[in-house]
Design a protein around this motif. Structure first.
Motif, mmCIF file in Angstrom:
data_model
loop_
_atom_site.group_PDB
_atom_site.id
_atom_site.type_symbol
_atom_site.label_atom_id
_atom_site.label_comp_id
_atom_site.label_asym_id
_atom_site.label_seq_id
_atom_site.Cartn_x
_atom_site.Cartn_y
_atom_site.Cartn_z
ATOM 1 N N GLN A 170 44.332 7.979 29.554
ATOM 2 C CA GLN A 170 44.150 8.703 28.301
ATOM 3 C C GLN A 170 43.516 10.068 28.539
ATOM 4 O OE1 GLN A 170 45.023 7.344 25.104
ATOM 5 N NE2 GLN A 170 46.051 5.818 26.378
ATOM 6 N N VAL A 171 42.574 10.135 29.479
ATOM 7 C CA VAL A 171 41.883 11.396 29.772
ATOM 8 C C VAL A 171 42.799 12.362 30.509
ATOM 9 C CG1 VAL A 171 39.933 12.423 31.019
ATOM 10 C CG2 VAL A 171 39.650 10.246 29.803
ATOM 11 N N GLY A 172 43.518 11.851 31.506
ATOM 12 C CA GLY A 172 44.407 12.686 32.305
ATOM 13 C C GLY A 172 44.808 11.948 33.561
ATOM 14 N N TYR A 173 46.111 11.857 33.821
ATOM 15 C CA TYR A 173 46.583 11.074 34.956
ATOM 16 C C TYR A 173 46.123 11.646 36.291
ATOM 17 C CZ TYR A 173 49.615 8.108 32.111
ATOM 18 O OH TYR A 173 50.085 7.188 31.204
ATOM 19 N N GLY A 174 45.823 12.945 36.331
ATOM 20 C CA GLY A 174 45.370 13.547 37.577
ATOM 21 C C GLY A 174 44.129 12.880 38.142
ATOM 22 N N TRP A 175 43.234 12.417 37.259
ATOM 23 C CA TRP A 175 42.035 11.714 37.709
ATOM 24 C C TRP A 175 42.388 10.416 38.428
ATOM 25 C CZ3 TRP A 175 37.308 13.713 37.922
ATOM 26 C CH2 TRP A 175 37.025 14.827 37.123
ATOM 27 N N MET A 176 43.397 9.723 37.941
ATOM 28 C CA MET A 176 43.809 8.477 38.588
ATOM 29 C C MET A 176 44.301 8.734 40.005
ATOM 30 S SD MET A 176 45.561 5.797 35.964
ATOM 31 C CE MET A 176 47.144 6.571 36.094
ATOM 32 N N PHE A 177 45.120 9.769 40.180
ATOM 33 C CA PHE A 177 45.625 10.078 41.511
ATOM 34 C C PHE A 177 44.484 10.440 42.457
ATOM 35 C CE2 PHE A 177 49.438 10.858 38.896
ATOM 36 C CZ PHE A 177 50.378 10.121 39.614
ATOM 37 N N GLY A 178 43.505 11.210 41.949
ATOM 38 C CA GLY A 178 42.379 11.628 42.794
ATOM 39 C C GLY A 178 41.500 10.470 43.220
ATOM 40 N N VAL A 179 41.145 9.604 42.268
ATOM 41 C CA VAL A 179 40.301 8.453 42.594
ATOM 42 C C VAL A 179 41.011 7.526 43.578
ATOM 43 C CG1 VAL A 179 39.247 6.361 41.645
ATOM 44 C CG2 VAL A 179 38.989 8.541 40.448
ATOM 45 N N ASN A 180 42.297 7.290 43.360
ATOM 46 C CA ASN A 180 43.069 6.430 44.258
ATOM 47 C C ASN A 180 43.089 6.993 45.679
ATOM 48 O OD1 ASN A 180 45.993 4.471 43.339
ATOM 49 N ND2 ASN A 180 44.815 4.403 45.233
ATOM 50 N N ALA A 181 43.227 8.303 45.797
ATOM 51 C CA ALA A 181 43.239 8.936 47.122
ATOM 52 C C ALA A 181 41.898 8.782 47.833
ATOM 53 C CB ALA A 181 43.600 10.413 46.981
ATOM 54 N N VAL A 182 40.813 8.986 47.115
ATOM 55 C CA VAL A 182 39.479 8.909 47.729
ATOM 56 C C VAL A 182 39.169 7.495 48.216
ATOM 57 C CG1 VAL A 182 37.008 9.061 47.243
ATOM 58 C CG2 VAL A 182 38.539 10.886 46.504
ATOM 59 N N THR A 183 39.463 6.489 47.408
ATOM 60 C CA THR A 183 39.154 5.115 47.822
ATOM 61 C C THR A 183 40.036 4.661 48.989
ATOM 62 O OG1 THR A 183 40.613 4.279 46.071
ATOM 63 C CG2 THR A 183 38.255 4.433 45.570
ATOM 64 N N SER A 184 41.268 5.153 49.053
ATOM 65 C CA SER A 184 42.113 4.845 50.213
ATOM 66 C C SER A 184 41.491 5.419 51.485
ATOM 67 C CB SER A 184 43.520 5.423 50.020
ATOM 68 O OG SER A 184 44.173 4.833 48.925
ATOM 69 N N LEU A 185 41.008 6.636 51.387
ATOM 70 C CA LEU A 185 40.384 7.282 52.545
ATOM 71 C C LEU A 185 39.130 6.536 52.980
ATOM 72 C CD1 LEU A 185 40.899 9.821 54.282
ATOM 73 C CD2 LEU A 185 39.323 11.050 52.769
ATOM 74 N N ILE A 186 38.327 6.084 52.039
ATOM 75 C CA ILE A 186 37.108 5.334 52.359
ATOM 76 C C ILE A 186 37.458 4.041 53.098
ATOM 77 C CG2 ILE A 186 35.187 4.034 51.370
ATOM 78 C CD1 ILE A 186 35.064 6.176 49.160
ATOM 79 N N PHE A 187 38.467 3.321 52.621
ATOM 80 C CA PHE A 187 38.891 2.074 53.255
ATOM 81 C C PHE A 187 39.270 2.311 54.715
ATOM 82 C CE2 PHE A 187 42.291 -1.535 53.015
ATOM 83 C CZ PHE A 187 41.489 -2.354 53.793
ATOM 84 N N GLY A 188 40.112 3.306 54.950
ATOM 85 C CA GLY A 188 40.552 3.573 56.313
ATOM 86 C C GLY A 188 39.404 3.941 57.241
ATOM 87 N N LEU A 189 38.500 4.796 56.782
ATOM 88 C CA LEU A 189 37.393 5.239 57.630
ATOM 89 C C LEU A 189 36.386 4.111 57.880
ATOM 90 C CD1 LEU A 189 36.794 8.836 56.210
ATOM 91 C CD2 LEU A 189 38.065 8.149 58.258
ATOM 92 N N LEU A 190 36.178 3.247 56.893
ATOM 93 C CA LEU A 190 35.264 2.124 57.068
ATOM 94 C C LEU A 190 35.784 1.171 58.141
ATOM 95 C CD1 LEU A 190 32.755 0.535 56.205
ATOM 96 C CD2 LEU A 190 34.125 -0.507 54.392
ATOM 97 N N VAL A 191 37.070 0.856 58.099
ATOM 98 C CA VAL A 191 37.649 -0.019 59.117
ATOM 99 C C VAL A 191 37.552 0.632 60.495
ATOM 100 C CG1 VAL A 191 39.831 -1.010 59.938
ATOM 101 C CG2 VAL A 191 39.159 -1.278 57.550
ATOM 102 N N TRP A 192 37.811 1.921 60.574
ATOM 103 C CA TRP A 192 37.755 2.618 61.869
ATOM 104 C C TRP A 192 36.354 2.572 62.475
ATOM 105 C CZ3 TRP A 192 41.293 3.964 65.160
ATOM 106 C CH2 TRP A 192 40.973 4.828 66.211
ATOM 107 N N ARG A 193 35.334 2.650 61.620
ATOM 108 C CA ARG A 193 33.969 2.672 62.122
ATOM 109 C C ARG A 193 33.387 1.277 62.352
ATOM 110 N NH1 ARG A 193 30.748 7.174 61.582
ATOM 111 N NH2 ARG A 193 29.304 5.827 62.740
ATOM 112 N N ALA A 194 33.777 0.283 61.559
ATOM 113 C CA ALA A 194 33.053 -0.987 61.549
ATOM 114 C C ALA A 194 33.850 -2.193 62.034
ATOM 115 C CB ALA A 194 32.534 -1.267 60.137
ATOM 116 N N VAL A 195 35.154 -2.058 62.239
ATOM 117 C CA VAL A 195 35.962 -3.199 62.661
ATOM 118 C C VAL A 195 36.490 -2.953 64.073
ATOM 119 C CG1 VAL A 195 38.003 -4.599 62.172
ATOM 120 C CG2 VAL A 195 36.639 -3.692 60.280
ATOM 121 N N PRO A 196 36.159 -3.808 65.033
ATOM 122 C CA PRO A 196 36.663 -3.618 66.399
ATOM 123 C C PRO A 196 38.146 -3.972 66.482
ATOM 124 C CG PRO A 196 35.482 -5.689 66.251
ATOM 125 C CD PRO A 196 35.316 -5.013 64.921
#
Length: 403
Positions: A170-196
């Motif tokens: 309702q506010v603006g679809y651009g926010w959805m795309f941005g939030v989705n991108a940031v959380t994807s990046l967090i997931f990838g970096l967390l696995v790279w740092r914490a999962v052998p």
């Protein structure tokens, strides 16, 4: 379940204890990523409302996403067995973040089609790698519980994402795309740092091919049944939002109704997962699939938010029954050096169902909404019958795997 039961040290220990820190890093990343996964459930509404597409046109574009997802499972299974689980998962999530932003800026039809294909290719790369990681990290007897906890994290995040996504739409679809991108990046970096990396060194493991998986007739049969059940299940996230907006409801209404699914799973699944995980896996899957089918069929007879919520409650009950079971079956069927490819085969089945779902669902929605939901219910009952027929062979094959 009383407060005294919950307070006993053995209760929490039986639910979450005994699992390694690397698993919990994967679990946390999965949760964060799922909280931000708002775009895919609302993409049909976005394409029809913001880009002016017809229902069938939006369904076709979503099917292009499904084609990318389909291919990604073969690629990801090979990458996870060849180069490693960690780099496959991280690379897929980083790529997803950039492509998600590109999709948000895509305005022309060719650009939307291209970015949707690339998003399907990248977004689901993590699935075979994640499933193989769990199989590598967790002993067989704890795998239903571990896969169930991953399922629980997915749905905890999903409950948040659907409410937030409906509001952000309702506010603006651009926010959805941005939030989705940031959380994807967090997931990838967390696995790279914490999962052998759990893949053995090249010289210490046999060589394998995807053809080896295709030669496993039992795995192929299980995958085909998964395609059928997925065609039905993914209607909740592809066609249901279209059906509700077509009936005059808003994206916020859909977000609230579908959040019932995540909330129920978050509350109920941890209390029931261990019990269902200890039962015969194919019988549990068949029962759950049948309940899901009945829940979807009920949607044909509802006309208000209460009715939609009731249908969601019913098919969610079936989903809770099956939580964690398919992953445990695939891990039991897979030789250790082929876990990525077997997980890729299972992911291929899911993506195949996701590819067919919007084509079937959007087409039937344009014909008659009631026919859509009655057909989907029948499809799930077919899947349940197939699982019961496959049960004896699966029991013989997995009899030596401890639970």
């Amino acid at each position: 379940m009383t407060n005294a039961t919950l307070a006993r040290p053995g209760f929490l220990q039986s639910k979450i204890g005994g699992l390694p820190p690397a698993f919990w890093a994967l679990w946390t990343g999965t949760l964060v990523n799922r909280v931000g996964m708002m775009v895919q459930p609302f993409i049909g509404v976005y394409l029809t409302q913001m880009r002016g597409m017809s229902y069938s046109g939006a369904g076709t574009v979503m099917a292009v996403f499904g084609v990318g997802s389909l291919l990604s499972q073969i690629i990801a299974g090979w990458l996870a067995d060849r180069f490693g689980r960690r780099i496959t998962l991280t690379g897929g999530m980083v790529a997803t973040a950039f492509i998600m932003v590109a999709l948000g800026y895509s305005a022309s039809l060719p650009a939307i089609v291209a970015t949707m294909f690339l998003l399907g290719l990248s977004m689901d790369l993590y699935r075979p790698a994640s499933n193989a990681l769990v199989a590598d990290l967790i002993p067989p007897q704890d795998r239903p519980r571990a896969y169930g906890l991953i399922f629980w994290a997915l749905n905890l995040g999903f409950a948040v994402a659907m409410v937030a996504g409906g509001w952000l739409a309702q506010v603006g679809y651009g926010w959805m795309f941005g939030v989705n991108a940031v959380t994807s990046l967090i997931f990838g970096l967390l696995v790279w740092r914490a999962v052998p990396e759990t893949l053995p060194a090249p010289g210490s493991r046999p060589r394998g091919r995807f053809a080896d998986v295709l030669g496993d007739r039992l795995m192929v049969a299980f995958s085909l049944i998964t395609v059928v059940s997925t065609v039905a299940y993914t209607q909740a996230f592809t066609t249901l939002p279209l059906a509700m907006t077509h009936a005059g409801f808003t994206t916020v209404d859909y977000g609230l109704v579908i959040a019932v699914n995540g909330v129920l799973i978050v509350i109920v699944q941890p209390l029931t997962g261990a019990w269902f995980g200890g039962r015969d896996h194919t019988t549990v899957l068949a029962a759950g699939s049948a309940v899901i089918g009945v829940g979807f069929a009920l949607t044909a007879f509802v006309s208000d938010l209460t009715g939609y919520a009731a249908s969601v409650v019913l098919w969610t009950a079936g989903e809770i029954v099956t939580a964690g079971i398919p992953g445990a079956i695939v891990a039991a069927l897979a030789p250790p050096h082929l876990r990525g490819r077997y997980a890729g085969m299972y992911g291929l089945a899911w993506s195949g169902g996701a590819l067919l779902a919007p084509l079937l669902g959007a087409g039937l929605l344009e014909v008659n909404p009631a026919a859509l939901w009655l057909t989907i219910g029948a499809v799930d009952l077919v899947a349940a019958a197939g699982l019961l027929a496959l049960g004896p062979a699966l029991r013989r094959r997995t009899a030596s795997v401890p639970r």
